[in-house]
Design an enzyme around this catalytic site. Structure first.
Site, PDB file in Angstrom:
ATOM      1  CB  ALA A 249      43.946  62.001  61.833  1.00 53.84           C
TER       2      ALA A 249
ATOM      3  N   GLY B  56      41.438  58.229  59.729  1.00 50.99           N
ATOM      4  CA  GLY B  56      42.825  57.611  59.917  1.00 50.99           C
ATOM      5  C   GLY B  56      42.748  56.090  60.559  1.00 50.99           C
TER       6      GLY B  56
ATOM      7  CD  GLU C 273      43.178  57.558  55.617  1.00 52.14           C
ATOM      8  OE1 GLU C 273      43.075  58.227  56.770  1.00 52.14           O
ATOM      9  OE2 GLU C 273      43.442  58.156  54.424  1.00 52.14           O
TER      10      GLU C 273
ATOM     11  CD  GLU D 273      39.382  60.621  56.141  1.00 51.12           C
ATOM     12  OE1 GLU D 273      38.341  60.266  55.606  1.00 51.12           O
ATOM     13  OE2 GLU D 273      40.130  60.016  56.674  1.00 51.12           O
TER      14      GLU D 273
HETATM   15  N1  COA Z   1      40.220  63.141  67.439  1.00 53.65           N
HETATM   16  C1  COA Z   1      40.114  63.782  68.726  1.00 53.65           C
HETATM   17  N2  COA Z   1      39.350  63.392  69.788  1.00 53.65           N
HETATM   18  C2  COA Z   1      38.481  62.470  69.355  1.00 53.65           C
HETATM   19  C3  COA Z   1      38.285  62.049  68.202  1.00 53.65           C
HETATM   20  C4  COA Z   1      39.146  62.313  67.088  1.00 53.65           C
HETATM   21  N3  COA Z   1      39.385  61.689  65.838  1.00 53.65           N
HETATM   22  N4  COA Z   1      36.978  60.814  68.180  1.00 53.65           N
HETATM   23  C5  COA Z   1      36.885  60.899  69.540  1.00 53.65           C
HETATM   24  N5  COA Z   1      37.595  61.922  70.102  1.00 53.65           N
HETATM   25  C6  COA Z   1      37.382  62.023  71.775  1.00 53.65           C
HETATM   26  C7  COA Z   1      36.311  63.044  71.607  1.00 53.65           C
HETATM   27  O1  COA Z   1      36.433  64.557  71.519  1.00 53.65           O
HETATM   28  C8  COA Z   1      35.868  62.855  73.161  1.00 53.65           C
HETATM   29  O2  COA Z   1      36.735  63.513  74.100  1.00 53.65           O
HETATM   30  P1  COA Z   1      36.075  64.360  75.431  1.00 53.65           P
HETATM   31  O3  COA Z   1      35.816  63.196  76.295  1.00 53.65           O
HETATM   32  O4  COA Z   1      37.388  64.877  75.926  1.00 53.65           O
HETATM   33  O5  COA Z   1      35.156  65.217  75.050  1.00 53.65           O
HETATM   34  C9  COA Z   1      36.250  61.439  73.494  1.00 53.65           C
HETATM   35  O6  COA Z   1      36.995  61.204  72.382  1.00 53.65           O
HETATM   36  C10 COA Z   1      35.015  60.592  73.285  1.00 53.65           C
HETATM   37  O7  COA Z   1      34.156  60.839  72.166  1.00 53.65           O
HETATM   38  P2  COA Z   1      32.580  61.170  71.905  1.00 53.65           P
HETATM   39  O8  COA Z   1      32.570  61.855  70.753  1.00 53.65           O
HETATM   40  O9  COA Z   1      32.216  62.008  73.094  1.00 53.65           O
HETATM   41  O10 COA Z   1      32.108  59.917  71.898  1.00 53.65           O
HETATM   42  P3  COA Z   1      30.849  59.317  71.361  1.00 53.65           P
HETATM   43  O11 COA Z   1      30.525  57.846  71.759  1.00 53.65           O
HETATM   44  O12 COA Z   1      29.469  60.297  71.403  1.00 53.65           O
HETATM   45  O13 COA Z   1      31.214  59.323  69.755  1.00 53.65           O
HETATM   46  C11 COA Z   1      32.382  58.698  67.507  1.00 53.65           C
HETATM   47  C12 COA Z   1      32.231  58.403  68.987  1.00 53.65           C
HETATM   48  C13 COA Z   1      33.802  57.982  67.365  1.00 53.65           C
HETATM   49  C14 COA Z   1      31.259  58.678  66.946  1.00 53.65           C
HETATM   50  C15 COA Z   1      32.747  60.349  67.916  1.00 53.65           C
HETATM   51  O14 COA Z   1      33.766  60.608  68.728  1.00 53.65           O
HETATM   52  C16 COA Z   1      33.206  60.925  66.481  1.00 53.65           C
HETATM   53  O15 COA Z   1      32.649  61.159  65.453  1.00 53.65           O
HETATM   54  N6  COA Z   1      34.579  60.972  66.282  1.00 53.65           N
HETATM   55  C17 COA Z   1      35.259  61.500  65.049  1.00 53.65           C
HETATM   56  C18 COA Z   1      35.369  60.550  63.988  1.00 53.65           C
HETATM   57  C19 COA Z   1      36.030  61.316  62.785  1.00 53.65           C
HETATM   58  O16 COA Z   1      35.562  62.095  62.088  1.00 53.65           O
HETATM   59  N7  COA Z   1      37.258  60.662  62.559  1.00 53.65           N
HETATM   60  C20 COA Z   1      38.235  60.987  61.414  1.00 53.65           C
HETATM   61  C21 COA Z   1      39.122  61.829  61.758  1.00 53.65           C
HETATM   62  S1  COA Z   1      40.537  61.936  60.301  1.00 53.65           S
END
Ligand code: COA
Length: 257
Positions: A65, A110, A113, A133
């Protein structure tokens, strides 16, 4: 219809719904969830005999999400947000033909999910999945508390949710979360072949088979989903939720109370 962040493509009777926000690793925001709901309705109305759900680009299925959107939500809006996610997950689960998640990368929160709401999950070997989460100060809010234990068993689900574990594809398959793991470059062909096999089976019997299996969810899962939705929304506005999501947006580690 057409949508900015969702594509619906057809190959014969197989529909493929692609979440297309690669710059945000296909994270789900309100317009994207609404578009997914509309695309699922369209695919069902057009008579899809199998539906594939996947993410655009090489890195992510759905990274979760949209945390930037959730960061400042208060409980009433979070309730609506939870309902919207539940509606899309429910629409996948109730889709009149089998659904296959082609998990081609990150599937967190999400994203995990939505994959679990599909009937089958095929992953690329580089995929990572988890209900992560807890590290944002919230809980799974789109069905994870109910569907994860169903797939991997109670103990494993509790560990995954309590620790926010991110499983690699092989471990996820061993746990029961993926039916099949293939080389990254083979994912599309493998899923296409599976979807075509399903689409070639008798459609009326297929729908009945899916509906009969889904009957298992009817009592306890429905009550559990309602409970989850309330608990999820009630966490918005707590110091840990604010800190967890602000820390992600500010690209630093959270400091929880
Ligand atoms: N919501 C909003 N934006 C997200 C996102 C999310 N769940 N996951 C990634 N993004 C965005 C980042 O903010 C970043 O945006 P930017 O380039 O404008 O800064 C872009 O996607 C790339 O992500 P980044 O974190 O730079 O890539 P990474 O390769 O270093 O890491 C992940 C990838 C997936 C490990 C990391 O983005 C992450 O942990 N995301 C959240 C996962 C999460 O907790 N999801 C559960 C949500 S309910």
């Amino acid at each position: 219809m057409s949508w900015e962040t969702v594509q619906l493509d057809w190959d014969g009777a197989v529909a493929t719904l692609t979440v297309d926000r690669p710059d945000a690793l296909n994270a789900l925001n309100v317009p994207t969830l609404e578009a997914m709901g509309e695309a699922l309705t369209e695919a069902a109305d057009e008579g899809a005999r199998a539906l594939v759900l996947t993410g655009a680009g090489d890195d992510a299925f759905i990274a979760g999400a949209d945390i930037a959107y959730m960061q400042d939500l208060e409980t009433p809006k979070a309730q609506e947000w939870g309902e919207l996610g539940h509606d899309v997950a429910d629409a996948l689960e109730a889709f009149p033909a089998p659904t296959i998640a082609a998990v081609n990368g990150y599937a967190f929160g999400g994203g995990c999910e939505m994959a679990m709401a599909c009937d089958l999950r095929v992953a690329s070997e580089s995929a990572l999945i988890g209900n992560t989460e807890i590290d944002l100060g919230i809980i799974p809010g789109w069905g994870g508390t109910q569907r994860l234990p169903e797939l991997v068993g109670d103990e494993t689900a509790r560990r995954m949710i309590f620790l926010g574990e991110r499983l690699d594809a092989e471990s996820a398959a061993e746990a029961g979360l993926f039916g099949e793991v293939v080389a990254d470059e083979d994912l599309e062909d493998t899923v296409t072949e599976l979807a075509e096999q399903i689409a070639a089976k008798p459609a009326v019997a297929m729908r009945a088979a899916k509906q009969a299996i889904n009957q298992r969810h009817e009592g306890p899962q429905a009550a559990g989903l309602t409970y989850e939705q309330r608990a999820f929304a009630s966490l918005f506005g707590t110091p840990d939720q604010r800190e967890g999501m602000t820390a992600f947006v500010e690209n630093r580690d959270p400091e929880f109370e």
